[in-house]
Motif scaffolding. Structure first.
Motif, PDB file in Angstrom:
ATOM      1  N   LEU A  23      -0.633  22.141   3.856  1.00  0.00           N
ATOM      2  CA  LEU A  23       0.590  22.791   3.393  1.00  0.00           C
ATOM      3  C   LEU A  23       1.842  22.031   3.813  1.00  0.00           C
ATOM      4  O   LEU A  23       2.803  21.946   3.045  1.00  0.00           O
ATOM      5  CB  LEU A  23       0.640  24.233   3.893  1.00  0.00           C
ATOM      6  CG  LEU A  23      -0.396  25.166   3.266  1.00  0.00           C
ATOM      7  CD1 LEU A  23      -0.352  26.518   3.946  1.00  0.00           C
ATOM      8  CD2 LEU A  23      -0.170  25.308   1.783  1.00  0.00           C
ATOM      9  N   VAL A  24       1.856  21.468   5.000  1.00  0.00           N
ATOM     10  CA  VAL A  24       3.021  20.706   5.469  1.00  0.00           C
ATOM     11  C   VAL A  24       3.244  19.481   4.589  1.00  0.00           C
ATOM     12  O   VAL A  24       4.378  19.101   4.305  1.00  0.00           O
ATOM     13  CB  VAL A  24       2.850  20.313   6.952  1.00  0.00           C
ATOM     14  CG1 VAL A  24       3.813  19.231   7.358  1.00  0.00           C
ATOM     15  CG2 VAL A  24       3.049  21.524   7.830  1.00  0.00           C
ATOM     16  N   SER A  25       2.157  18.879   4.130  1.00  0.00           N
ATOM     17  CA  SER A  25       2.293  17.666   3.323  1.00  0.00           C
ATOM     18  C   SER A  25       2.909  17.944   1.951  1.00  0.00           C
ATOM     19  O   SER A  25       3.470  17.039   1.341  1.00  0.00           O
ATOM     20  CB  SER A  25       0.941  16.976   3.167  1.00  0.00           C
ATOM     21  OG  SER A  25       0.082  17.757   2.379  1.00  0.00           O
ATOM     22  N   VAL A  26       2.812  19.175   1.457  1.00  0.00           N
ATOM     23  CA  VAL A  26       3.368  19.483   0.138  1.00  0.00           C
ATOM     24  C   VAL A  26       4.593  20.395   0.185  1.00  0.00           C
ATOM     25  O   VAL A  26       5.255  20.569  -0.836  1.00  0.00           O
ATOM     26  CB  VAL A  26       2.306  20.113  -0.789  1.00  0.00           C
ATOM     27  CG1 VAL A  26       1.203  19.148  -1.065  1.00  0.00           C
ATOM     28  CG2 VAL A  26       1.775  21.407  -0.238  1.00  0.00           C
ATOM     29  N   GLU A  27       4.911  20.961   1.325  1.00  0.00           N
ATOM     30  CA  GLU A  27       6.073  21.841   1.434  1.00  0.00           C
ATOM     31  C   GLU A  27       7.270  21.056   1.941  1.00  0.00           C
ATOM     32  O   GLU A  27       7.630  21.106   3.110  1.00  0.00           O
ATOM     33  CB  GLU A  27       5.788  22.987   2.402  1.00  0.00           C
ATOM     34  CG  GLU A  27       4.838  24.011   1.882  1.00  0.00           C
ATOM     35  CD  GLU A  27       4.573  25.103   2.906  1.00  0.00           C
ATOM     36  OE1 GLU A  27       4.782  24.881   4.111  1.00  0.00           O
ATOM     37  OE2 GLU A  27       4.152  26.178   2.486  1.00  0.00           O
ATOM     38  N   ASN A  28       7.919  20.339   1.051  1.00  0.00           N
ATOM     39  CA  ASN A  28       9.133  19.625   1.410  1.00  0.00           C
ATOM     40  C   ASN A  28      10.062  19.622   0.204  1.00  0.00           C
ATOM     41  O   ASN A  28       9.677  19.991  -0.909  1.00  0.00           O
ATOM     42  CB  ASN A  28       8.820  18.199   1.893  1.00  0.00           C
ATOM     43  CG  ASN A  28       8.025  17.411   0.886  1.00  0.00           C
ATOM     44  OD1 ASN A  28       8.275  17.482  -0.305  1.00  0.00           O
ATOM     45  ND2 ASN A  28       7.064  16.645   1.370  1.00  0.00           N
ATOM     46  N   THR A  29      11.295  19.230   0.399  1.00  0.00           N
ATOM     47  CA  THR A  29      12.268  19.283  -0.690  1.00  0.00           C
ATOM     48  C   THR A  29      11.927  18.309  -1.806  1.00  0.00           C
ATOM     49  O   THR A  29      12.183  18.597  -2.971  1.00  0.00           O
ATOM     50  CB  THR A  29      13.686  18.996  -0.161  1.00  0.00           C
ATOM     51  OG1 THR A  29      13.699  17.729   0.480  1.00  0.00           O
ATOM     52  CG2 THR A  29      14.141  20.073   0.786  1.00  0.00           C
ATOM     53  N   GLU A  30      11.352  17.167  -1.462  1.00  0.00           N
ATOM     54  CA  GLU A  30      10.975  16.189  -2.485  1.00  0.00           C
ATOM     55  C   GLU A  30       9.952  16.788  -3.453  1.00  0.00           C
ATOM     56  O   GLU A  30      10.099  16.694  -4.673  1.00  0.00           O
ATOM     57  CB  GLU A  30      10.400  14.942  -1.820  1.00  0.00           C
ATOM     58  CG  GLU A  30      10.073  13.831  -2.782  1.00  0.00           C
ATOM     59  CD  GLU A  30      11.296  13.184  -3.372  1.00  0.00           C
ATOM     60  OE1 GLU A  30      11.204  12.727  -4.522  1.00  0.00           O
ATOM     61  OE2 GLU A  30      12.336  13.137  -2.703  1.00  0.00           O
ATOM     62  N   ALA A  31       8.916  17.422  -2.907  1.00  0.00           N
ATOM     63  CA  ALA A  31       7.886  18.034  -3.756  1.00  0.00           C
ATOM     64  C   ALA A  31       8.461  19.210  -4.544  1.00  0.00           C
ATOM     65  O   ALA A  31       8.111  19.409  -5.712  1.00  0.00           O
ATOM     66  CB  ALA A  31       6.710  18.492  -2.903  1.00  0.00           C
ATOM     67  N   PHE A  32       9.342  19.990  -3.928  1.00  0.00           N
ATOM     68  CA  PHE A  32       9.952  21.131  -4.613  1.00  0.00           C
ATOM     69  C   PHE A  32      10.782  20.665  -5.803  1.00  0.00           C
ATOM     70  O   PHE A  32      10.674  21.215  -6.904  1.00  0.00           O
ATOM     71  CB  PHE A  32      10.834  21.923  -3.636  1.00  0.00           C
ATOM     72  CG  PHE A  32      11.482  23.127  -4.249  1.00  0.00           C
ATOM     73  CD1 PHE A  32      10.776  24.298  -4.397  1.00  0.00           C
ATOM     74  CD2 PHE A  32      12.794  23.077  -4.692  1.00  0.00           C
ATOM     75  CE1 PHE A  32      11.365  25.418  -4.975  1.00  0.00           C
ATOM     76  CE2 PHE A  32      13.389  24.182  -5.274  1.00  0.00           C
ATOM     77  CZ  PHE A  32      12.673  25.355  -5.410  1.00  0.00           C
ATOM     78  N   CYS A  33      11.594  19.641  -5.599  1.00  0.00           N
ATOM     79  CA  CYS A  33      12.446  19.140  -6.684  1.00  0.00           C
ATOM     80  C   CYS A  33      11.636  18.447  -7.771  1.00  0.00           C
ATOM     81  O   CYS A  33      12.030  18.454  -8.934  1.00  0.00           O
ATOM     82  CB  CYS A  33      13.504  18.202  -6.125  1.00  0.00           C
ATOM     83  SG  CYS A  33      14.709  19.049  -5.092  1.00  0.00           S
TER      84      CYS A  33
END
Length: 80
Positions: A33-43
């Motif tokens: 989850l940490v690897s995909v929960e970031n602003t880059e992935a969200f945007c």
């Protein structure tokens, strides 16, 4: 188990898991989850739609979601 700031509901088919095995599963889930929960992935996964246009610009998306409630006629579109 390390105290991670999240609530997870984990369902297992095997009813007998030791505490150590459960901790290991939760730790692995946290790493994923940490690897995909970031602003880059969200945007990357969202677009911002206003009355006039749809944008993929990272700065505009982050500015729009920085408030608890989106402005009128602002919509987040999930591209997934």
């Amino acid at each position: 188990m390390k105290n991670h700031d999240r609530d997870l509901l984990v369902l297992f088919k095997t009813p007998t898991l030791t505490g150590e095995a459960l901790d290991q599963h939760v730790e692995c889930l946290h790493k994923v989850l940490v690897s995909v929960e970031n602003t880059e992935a969200f945007c990357t996964a969202h677009q911002l739609a206003t009355r006039m246009k749809i944008t993929d610009k990272r700065k505009r998306i982050l500015k729009a979601v920085s408030t608890p409630v989106l402005k009128p006629f602002f919509f987040l579109i999930n591209k997934n």
